[in-house]
Design an enzyme around this catalytic site. Structure first.
Site, PDB file in Angstrom:
ATOM      1  NE  ARG A 168      -3.982  -1.863   2.178  1.00 30.46           N
ATOM      2  CZ  ARG A 168      -3.999  -3.197   3.170  1.00 30.46           C
ATOM      3  NH1 ARG A 168      -3.019  -2.853   3.924  1.00 30.46           N
ATOM      4  NH2 ARG A 168      -4.661  -4.085   2.969  1.00 30.46           N
ATOM      5  CE  LYS A 183      -2.258  13.114 -14.830  1.00 29.70           C
ATOM      6  NZ  LYS A 183      -2.539  13.481 -16.184  1.00 29.70           N
ATOM      7  CD  GLU A 210       4.950  14.901 -23.503  1.00 35.77           C
ATOM      8  OE1 GLU A 210       4.286  15.965 -22.944  1.00 35.77           O
ATOM      9  OE2 GLU A 210       4.254  13.863 -23.292  1.00 35.77           O
ATOM     10  CE  LYS A 237       4.197  16.777 -15.341  1.00 35.94           C
ATOM     11  NZ  LYS A 237       3.855  15.455 -15.982  1.00 35.94           N
ATOM     12  CD  GLU A 271      -5.482  15.276 -15.872  1.00 35.66           C
ATOM     13  OE1 GLU A 271      -4.514  15.023 -15.606  1.00 35.66           O
ATOM     14  OE2 GLU A 271      -6.217  14.931 -16.752  1.00 35.66           O
ATOM     15  NE  ARG A 303      -0.801  16.174 -13.299  1.00 38.14           N
ATOM     16  CZ  ARG A 303      -0.040  15.635 -12.480  1.00 38.14           C
ATOM     17  NH1 ARG A 303      -0.173  15.767 -11.356  1.00 38.14           N
ATOM     18  NH2 ARG A 303       1.028  14.760 -13.057  1.00 38.14           N
ATOM     19  CG  ASN A 346      -3.363  15.039 -20.690  1.00 36.71           C
ATOM     20  OD1 ASN A 346      -2.234  14.222 -21.034  1.00 36.71           O
ATOM     21  ND2 ASN A 346      -4.211  14.493 -19.640  1.00 36.71           N
ATOM     22  CG  HIS A 350      -0.962  13.809 -23.917  1.00 33.12           C
ATOM     23  ND1 HIS A 350      -0.351  15.075 -24.317  1.00 33.12           N
ATOM     24  CD2 HIS A 350       0.073  13.084 -23.134  1.00 33.12           C
ATOM     25  CE1 HIS A 350       1.044  14.938 -24.016  1.00 33.12           C
ATOM     26  NE2 HIS A 350       1.326  13.933 -23.113  1.00 33.12           N
ATOM     27  CG  HIS A 386      -2.995   8.747 -24.705  1.00 37.46           C
ATOM     28  ND1 HIS A 386      -3.641   9.058 -23.383  1.00 37.46           N
ATOM     29  CD2 HIS A 386      -1.667   8.969 -24.498  1.00 37.46           C
ATOM     30  CE1 HIS A 386      -2.812   9.472 -22.587  1.00 37.46           C
ATOM     31  NE2 HIS A 386      -1.348   9.633 -23.213  1.00 37.46           N
ATOM     32  CG  HIS A 398       4.037   9.325 -24.708  1.00 42.56           C
ATOM     33  ND1 HIS A 398       2.554   9.303 -24.858  1.00 42.56           N
ATOM     34  CD2 HIS A 398       4.356  10.419 -23.987  1.00 42.56           C
ATOM     35  CE1 HIS A 398       2.047  10.279 -24.095  1.00 42.56           C
ATOM     36  NE2 HIS A 398       3.134  11.082 -23.497  1.00 42.56           N
TER      37      HIS A 398
END
Lengths: 360, 360
Positions: free
Chosen positions: B120, B142, B184, B226, B236, B240, B244, B247, B251, B264
Site C-alpha cells: 500500500r 502520475k 513534450e 510542470k 487533475e 492540470r 495533455n 494526448h 493516445h 509517445h
C-alpha cells in the site's frame, strides 16, 4: 438507522448502519458524482441482493452496470481484478462513475483497489454484506489483493465516500461466516475497549442468535472503535497497526494453507490466541485472562488452534509481514485485556513456544 | 546543479538537474527512509547506467536490489508489473525500502505504480534517463500501466521523494528518443509559456546538437512549468489537464497502432497538430501560427501526420479518454500560441476534418 462519521478531513465519510438499507438508494444518491454507477459483487451475494440495489438505483434515474466476480479469497488476485478493469473499460466508464462494492471483505478489498487504480481513482462506495466487512474491512480505506507470497501485499489506502451497512442481510449469512465476523468484533474489545469485551462476554449468545438490537450495537461499537483509530492514523504510521492483533500469525496461516481454506476471521482468532500465548510468556497476560479469550472464541464457534505447518514455516511466512521493520518482526501483543501494544523484540524461544502451544 | 521544488505541502520534493548526477549518490541518501533500495530499470538502460548507480549507493552502505524489465511501451502491462512485485516480495523488501526507477517514461510509470501499490505504498525516487522522462513523466506523480483498451488506464497519483535528472545520460539517447522528448518540451511553450516557445524556435538546433547549457535550460524551464501546474492541481481536477495537449489524439494513435510502434512523444506531436487543426477550424489559431508549430516539430525530426486508422476508429479510441465527462469528449485546444484551453463542444464535422487533415 445510526450514522457514524470517519473524521478524515477532506476525505471524511459517513457509515450508515441499520435494517433494510439496501431498499434506501436515496442514501447513496448524494454521494454520487454523476448518475452512473457500476456495482461489483460476487456469484453468491449477487443472486441474493444485486437486483434489489440495482432496481432501486435505476428508479432514481441512475445508470447501473454490474460486474459479478467468482466468490472466495482464492480469487483475490490479479486475474480477477482485471475482470473489473475489463468491464469498466468495456462499458466506457468515466473517472466520475462511482464503483459500488456489494459483498464481503474480498469484494470490498478488490472493488476498492480497482476504484483506486481505474483512471488513477474513481469514486467508491462500500455496501458490506458480511459481519466481517461491516465491522472491519469496509471501514478505513485499506484495499488490496493477495500475492502468492503474502496476503494483501498489493493495494492502496483509498477511502470510500460512504459505507452502507444493512444489518438485515446478515440473516442470510452462513453461521461460519457470522463466527468469522465475530473474531474481528472481539478484537476491538481486546485491543482497546475492555467495557465492550465484557458486554460481548455477557451478550455473545444474542449475537449468535442474530438478535437485531444486539447486532446493531456490536456493529456500531466496532465501527466506532475503528473510525477513531483510522482518523488518528490513516496510513498506519503507528496506532493503526494495533488493529492487526492476531493478523501476522493469521496471514501466515491463510497463505500457508492456501487462500480460502481457512476464513480470514478464523485465522485471526487462531492468530490472536498465538499472540495471547506470547503475551502470557512475556508476563503481560495471566492464564485466567488467556482462558477468557479462548472461551469467548470457542463460544463464538471459532477455532483456537492452528494447522501444524511447523514453527519454521510459520516464521518464514510471518517474515513477509508489512509490519516488519529493519528485518525485525513487529507483533501486536496484549498487556492485559483491552490494551494492545506493538512489540519488536520477543525472544525467539517464546515466539516458537507460543506458536507450538497453538498448533493442534 | 539546479534544483527546483514541487510545492505539494507534506508531499513536496526537489528536482535536481545537472551533469553527472548519477555519480552523486549522496544526493539520494537524505531521501531514503532506511538504507535499503531496489533499483528498477530495463535491459537497455541497465547495461549503461545500473552499475554506476548501484556501486555508488553500496559505497554509502546502502543495500541495493535490482529488477531489470524488458524495454518498451509494449511491456507496460500487468505481466511486467508483476515481475517487480515478485522481486520485491522474493527479496523480502519492507514498506520502508525505497524503490528507485532508473530509466525512461515506461520504467518510471511502472516503477512508480509498483511503489504506490507495494504494501500500500513504499518510498519512491525517479532517476529519469530520457529527455521525455526528465521534462515530463518523472515529475508530478502520475504513474500507470496500459490496458489493451486505453493508455495509462490503470494507475495512481503517487509522488516521488526526489527526481534526479542527470543531463549527461542524454548523450547516449538515440536521436529518435531525443526528438520524442522535444515534443513534450515544445508542448510547455504552446500551452502556457510563449516566451519559451520563442526561445525554442531560436535555439532548437542547439538542443538537437545536445549542447549541455541549452539542454539544462530547456529541462529546467519545462520542469518549472510542470511543477507549477502540478502544485496547483495535483489530481487533475482542472488546470492540470492542459498538460495533455495532443494526448487524447496521441493516445488513440498509440493504442490504435499497438503500444510501442509509435513513440509517445511522436504521437503527442501528431496529436498536437490535430488539436491545432481543430483550433484553426474554430477560428482560435491562424494558419501562420499552425505553420509555426508544424515547422518546429519538423525541425525537431518529429512526425506531423498520423496513421490512416480512419476517423471512426480515431473517435472510438478517443472515447476511452480519461477526460471524457458525461459522455462528452473534452479536448485541450489552443487559443493562440502559448494559451491552451479545455473545450468540450467541438462540432463533430470540425473534429473529423481536423483528424482527416493530419492523416498521411
Amino acid at each position: 438507522m445510526r450514522t457514524l462519521n470517519v473524521a478524515l478531513g477532506a476525505r471524511a465519510y459517513p457509515i450508515h448502519i441499520g435494517g433494510s438499507l439496501l431498499d434506501r438508494p436515496e442514501l447513496i444518491l448524494p454521494h454520487l458524482k454523476t448518475r452512473r454507477v457500476v456495482i461489483v459483487t460476487n456469484d453468491v451475494v449477487g443472486p441474493l441482493y444485486l437486483e434489489r440495489l440495482q432496481s432501486g438505483l435505476k428508479a432514481l434515474d441512475v445508470g447501473v452496470g454490474t460486474v459479478v466476480l467468482p466468490d472466495g479469497e482464492c480469487h483475490k488476485d490479479w486475474q480477477t481484478l482485471n475482470l473489473i478493469f475489463d468491464a469498466l473499460l468495456g462499458d466506457r466508464c468515466e473517472r466520475s462513475t462511482t464503483l459500488i462494492a456489494l459483498g464481503g471483505g474480498v469484494v470490498g478489498d478488490m472493488g476498492g483497489f480497482a476504484a483506486a487504480c481505474y483512471q488513477r481513482g474513481m469514486p467508491f462506495i462500500q455496501v458490506p454484506t458480511t459481519l466481517l466487512a461491516q465491522v472491519d474491512s469496509s471501514v478505513g480505506g485499506k484495499t488490496a489483493i493477495n500475492h502468492p507470497l503474502g496476503k494483501n501485499m498489493i493495494g492502496a489506502f483509498y477511502q470510500p465516500r460512504l459505507v452502507l451497512a444493512d444489518t438485515s442481510v446478515l440473516n442470510t449469512l452462513p453461521p461460519r461466516e457470522l463466527a468469522a465476523g465475530l473474531a474481528e468484533v472481539i478484537k476491538y474489545g481486546l485491543i482497546r475497549d475492555p467495557e465492550f469485551l465484557e458486554w460481548l462476554e455477557i451478550n455473545l449468545d444474542r449475537l449468535l442468535e442474530r438478535e437485531p438490537e444486539a447486532l446493531a450495537f456490536a456493529i456500531e461499537r466496532s465501527c466506532s472503535n475503528k473510525a477513531e483509530v483510522v482518523a488518528a492514523d490513516e496510513t498506519e504510521q503507528g496506532e493503526r497497526a494495533l488493529l492487526n492483533l492476531g493478523h501476522t500469525f493469521g496471514h501466515a496461516i491463510e497463505a500457508g494453507l492456501g487462500y480460502g481454506v481457512c476464513l480470514h476471521g478464523e485465522a485471526v482468532a487462531i492468530g490472536t490466541m498465538m499472540a495471547a500465548e506470547l503475551s502470557l510468556r512475556l508476563g503481560w497476560l495471566s492464564a485466567t485472562e488467556l482462558a477468557r479469550i479462548e472461551s469467548l472464541f470457542r463460544r463464538a464457534g471459532l477455532p483456537v488452534t492452528g494447522p501444524k505447518l511447523g514453527v519454521e514455516r510459520y516464521l518464514d511466512l510471518m517474515s513477509h509481514d508489512k509490519k516488519v521493520e529493519a528485518g525485525r518482526l513487529r507483533l501486536v501483543l496484549l498487556r492485559g485485556l483491552g490494551k494492545a501494544v506493538i512489540h519488536a523484540d520477543s525472544p525467539a524461544a517464546d515466539l516458537a513456544a507460543a506458536i507450538e502451544a497453538r498448533c493442534a
